[in-house]
Structure formats: structure tokens, C-alpha cells
Scaffold this motif. Structure first.
Motif, short mmCIF file in Angstrom:
data_model
loop_
_atom_site.label_atom_id
_atom_site.label_comp_id
_atom_site.label_asym_id
_atom_site.label_seq_id
_atom_site.Cartn_x
_atom_site.Cartn_y
_atom_site.Cartn_z
N TRP A 23 -15.84 -10.53 0.12
CA TRP A 23 -16.59 -11.10 1.44
C TRP A 23 -15.44 -11.69 2.35
CZ3 TRP A 23 -19.66 -7.93 0.20
CH2 TRP A 23 -20.53 -7.73 -0.76
N ASP A 24 -14.57 -12.34 1.76
CA ASP A 24 -13.70 -13.14 2.50
C ASP A 24 -12.80 -11.93 3.37
OD1 ASP A 24 -12.31 -15.56 0.08
OD2 ASP A 24 -14.16 -15.53 1.55
N LYS A 25 -12.41 -10.93 2.76
CA LYS A 25 -11.85 -9.62 3.45
C LYS A 25 -12.46 -9.19 4.58
CE LYS A 25 -9.09 -5.58 2.00
NZ LYS A 25 -8.74 -4.75 1.06
N LEU A 26 -13.94 -9.23 4.25
CA LEU A 26 -14.78 -8.55 5.38
C LEU A 26 -15.27 -9.62 6.51
CD1 LEU A 26 -17.03 -6.65 3.24
CD2 LEU A 26 -15.33 -5.58 4.89
N GLY A 27 -14.79 -10.91 6.22
CA GLY A 27 -15.18 -12.07 6.98
C GLY A 27 -16.59 -12.29 7.31
N VAL A 28 -17.30 -12.32 6.01
CA VAL A 28 -18.85 -12.33 5.94
C VAL A 28 -18.92 -13.32 4.84
CG1 VAL A 28 -19.61 -10.06 6.47
CG2 VAL A 28 -19.03 -10.59 4.16
N SER A 29 -20.19 -14.15 4.72
CA SER A 29 -20.55 -15.15 3.98
C SER A 29 -21.02 -14.67 2.54
CB SER A 29 -21.55 -16.15 4.79
OG SER A 29 -22.81 -15.55 5.10
N GLY A 30 -21.56 -13.60 2.23
CA GLY A 30 -22.27 -13.24 1.16
C GLY A 30 -22.75 -11.74 1.07
N ARG A 31 -23.30 -11.56 -0.01
CA ARG A 31 -23.85 -10.22 -0.23
C ARG A 31 -24.78 -9.53 0.89
NH1 ARG A 31 -27.15 -7.45 -5.65
NH2 ARG A 31 -27.37 -5.55 -4.56
N ALA A 32 -25.73 -10.17 1.62
CA ALA A 32 -26.37 -9.75 2.53
C ALA A 32 -25.57 -9.37 3.86
CB ALA A 32 -27.63 -10.63 2.52
N ALA A 33 -24.67 -10.24 4.10
CA ALA A 33 -24.09 -10.02 5.21
C ALA A 33 -22.95 -8.71 4.96
CB ALA A 33 -23.36 -11.29 5.80
N GLY A 34 -22.45 -8.80 3.79
CA GLY A 34 -21.66 -7.78 3.60
C GLY A 34 -22.12 -6.35 3.51
#
Length: 260
Positions: free
Chosen positions: A238-249
């Protein structure tokens, strides 16, 4: 977006705020699946819901944590007020900002009303009076049986950060909770975040399985991880994708074609 407000740190902070809301909505939807009845407030971003919800927070969360959440939402609102958005995102944007505004306002009002009654251990930098002058906190000094709560009944600053999601779910509806979650996911997907570094084959496989609806425990077993290791791997992803968690990823992986 443009300008300094489009910088990665500000965008990431807004994503964090939306991610907190997605996580809360997921927990409430899970509570409904376990039989919690719906409540009287159809939409959880309206003032009536937050006037009751703040008392649930007040009975379970440290006041310092609530203060930080109110500040996070306030920072998000300041940034979001200056960003231009496409017309098709207007309703989602309005739902997210309404929730943040009502949540932050109700928390700030609650803190203002209970502040004088907070346990002395919760006051940053407080010390015992140097003289015999009575302290304004003397009548609410904690007792041995008070545990993590002050004698005022409010949670102490070091109380466990546990939210009674079942109680919050009982204040609103499944449709309203799901609509809030979807609005947050849409806002996160719209925000200009840094293009992620190339994904490894194993990371793409994990994303593919999550997009298909597989449980994290199932993915962990398939990848040869324990659940704890899987959560650590997901946190890095999630850090690599720049998102906050599963749903956003999952949303980002789907709309940006990060998986085959």
C-alpha cells in the motif's frame, strides 16, 4: 490540483483521511453481517448521526486520539476546498467533505465540553501543584479501580484505541454506510498520487487475488506467508502504491491497469 496543495504529502494526508473512513465503513458493514440492526439516521455524513456518534467515540477512544482525527479531517477539508474536481465526482466529494466536516465539528464540540473534566493524567505536561492550592482536577483524581478511565468516566489518554463499530452501525444504515465507503474510494482514486514503482510479479499476484475477492488469510496461505507476514507485505504494498489500505489499493489496481 496544481500548486503546493498538489504536493504528495498533502495528497497522501487526504488519502489517509479517506482511508480511515473506508476502514470504519468496512467495520460497520461487518457488524451488519453479524446481525447489528440498522439505526434511525439514513446517511452517516449528516449532522444528526454525528451528534450521537461522538458519544460512542467519547466512550471508547482517548481524547488525544479524537483530537488528532479532528485535526486530520480539518487539514483534509482545507486542502480539498481548493482543489478543482470533475463534475462526475461532485456528489462523492460532497459526501466525503460533509462527513469530515461534521465529524471534526462534533469532536471539537465534545472536547470543548468535557475538557475541564478530563483526568489530570490526560493533560500534556501537567504536574502536581507545588503548593497546597487545590487543583481543579482534585475532585476527579483517578482511583485504583478506574483502570484506563478517569473518574469522570471519560477514557484516559492511554486507553486502548478501540471503537465500538457495532454501536456506530446501530446509528445508521447499510446503504448509507456503503455509499460513504464508495464515495471515499472514488475520491482516493481521483487524487493525483505519485506513479508507483514497477510492481513485482508476487505483488501483482497478490493484487489479482484481492481484486477477485479472496480473503487475506487465503492469499497468505497461497503465498506461503503467515497472516501476520501477509499484513506486513500488504502494508509495504500500500505504501508503494501510495494508498491507505485494501479498498483503495484494489480500486487503484483496477482503474489504473496495474494487474493483468
Amino acid at each position: 490540483m496544481g500548486g503546493e496543495l498538489g504536493e504528495g504529502l498533502v495528497v497522501a494526508r487526504v488519502c489517509l483521511g479517506c482511508g480511515r473512513m473506508v476502514g470504519g465503513a468496512d467495520a460497520m458493514l461487518e457488524a451488519y453481517r453479524f446481525g447489528v440492526s440498522e439505526g434511525p439516521h439514513r446517511w452517516p455524513w449528516m449532522p444528526a448521526y454525528h451528534r450521537e456518534a461522538v458519544h460512542v467515540y467519547g466512550g471508547s477512544l482517548p481524547w488525544t486520539y479524537q483530537r488528532d482525527i479532528a485535526k486530520l479531517f480539518g487539514d483534509c477539508l482545507s486542502a480539498m476546498a481548493q482543489w478543482l474536481i470533475p463534475s462526475e465526482l461532485a456528489e462523492d466529494w460532497a459526501i466525503v467533505t460533509a462527513y469530515m466536516r461534521e465529524a471534526a465539528g462534533s469532536i471539537e464540540d465534545w472536547l470543548a465540553s468535557v475538557g475541564p473534566r478530563l483526568d489530570r493524567s490526560e493533560v500534556a505536561g501537567s504536574a502536581e501543584p507545588a503548593t497546597d492550592t487545590p487543583s481543579p482536577f482534585d475532585d476527579i483524581a483517578p482511583t485504583a479501580s478506574s483502570g484506563t478511565r478517569g473518574a469522570s468516566g471519560e477514557p484516559a489518554a492511554n486507553a486502548p484505541r478501540v471503537v465500538h463499530w457495532d454501536a456506530l452501525a446501530g446509528l445508521t444504515t447499510q446503504d448509507g454506510t456503503r455509499r460513504l465507503k464508495n464515495a471515499c474510494v472514488a475520491v482516493i482514486g481521483h487524487l493525483d498520487v505519485e506513479t508507483p514503482r514497477s510492481l513485482e510479479t508476487s505483488e501483482r499476484l497478490v493484487l489479482q487475488r484481492l481484486v477477485s475477492g479472496a480473503a487475506i488469510a487465503t492469499v497468505a496461505s497461497e503465498m506461503g506467508y503467515s497472516e501476520r507476514q501477509m499484513y506486513r507485505e500488504l502494508s509495504r504494498l500500500w505504501d508503494k502504491l501510495g494508498v491507505s489500505g485494501r479498498a483503495a489499493g484494489v480500486h487503484k489496481a483496477t482503474v489504473e491497469g496495474l494487474i493483468d
